[in-house]
Scaffold this motif. Structure first.
Motif, PDB file in Angstrom:
ATOM      1  N   LYS A  69      -3.550  54.099 -18.182  1.00 39.15           N
ATOM      2  CA  LYS A  69      -4.093  55.375 -17.734  1.00 39.15           C
ATOM      3  C   LYS A  69      -3.562  56.493 -18.610  1.00 39.15           C
ATOM      4  N   LYS A  72      -1.404  62.585 -17.314  1.00 38.35           N
ATOM      5  CA  LYS A  72      -1.841  63.967 -17.119  1.00 38.35           C
ATOM      6  C   LYS A  72      -0.800  64.891 -17.716  1.00 38.35           C
ATOM      7  N   PRO A  73      -1.236  65.955 -18.376  1.00 38.10           N
ATOM      8  CA  PRO A  73      -0.236  66.887 -18.909  1.00 38.10           C
ATOM      9  C   PRO A  73       0.522  67.548 -17.773  1.00 38.10           C
ATOM     10  N   LYS A  75       2.064  70.089 -15.342  1.00 36.91           N
ATOM     11  CA  LYS A  75       1.531  71.371 -14.896  1.00 36.91           C
ATOM     12  C   LYS A  75       2.425  72.495 -15.399  1.00 36.91           C
TER      13      LYS A  75
END
Length: 150
Positions: A69, A72-73, A75
């Protein structure tokens, strides 16, 4: 059968179960009947370290690679905003409006606060001599709210 023969059968069964995988019982197989004393003696024997052998570790076959996968960067935390007010002379306030129009002609719409923040960054990037010269060009004004003139 004698009790010694039963003991040897029990000991052989215990050794074979320790080495082999558990046997699958067939429906026709009968359980051997043993005396309780023979079972207790086998069960109460202390296990020594030499009796327990570790199974040899086999090299695992390479597993097929699964789709990874995309991470995700992280936040980005928004900076805490501070609301403030200040007094500025009318002629300098007009300069802010003219700079906003100038940015609009260049294709960059800009807000008043963005202009002020850009000016702060420009001041921060100056050397000490340039910063002192820029500060000396700005006259000192009386702070606070102006009085109502009716």
């Amino acid at each position: 059968m004698s009790t010694t023969a039963q003991k040897t059968i029990v000991q052989a069964a215990v050794k074979s179960r320790a080495v082999k995988a558990p046997l699958v019982k067939s429906p026709a197989a009968k359980k051997p009947t043993l005396k309780k004393t023979a079972v207790k003696k086998v069960a109460t024997k202390p296990v020594t370290k030499t009796a327990v052998k570790k199974a040899p570790v086999k090299a695992a076959a390479p597993k097929p690679v699964k789709a990874v996968k995309v991470a995700k960067p992280a936040k980005v935390k928004k900076p805490k905003l501070v609301r403030d007010s200040f007094t500025i002379p009318k002629d300098e306030y007009v300069v802010i409006d003219s700079l906003k129009l100038r940015a609009g002609k260049l294709g960059q719409s800009v807000k008043k606060s963005e202009l002020l923040r850009a000016g702060i960054k420009a001041l921060a990037a100056m050397s000490d001599i340039q910063f002192k010269a820029a500060l000396s060009n700005v006259p000192t004004i009386k702070t606070g709210r102006p009085k109502n003139s009716k």
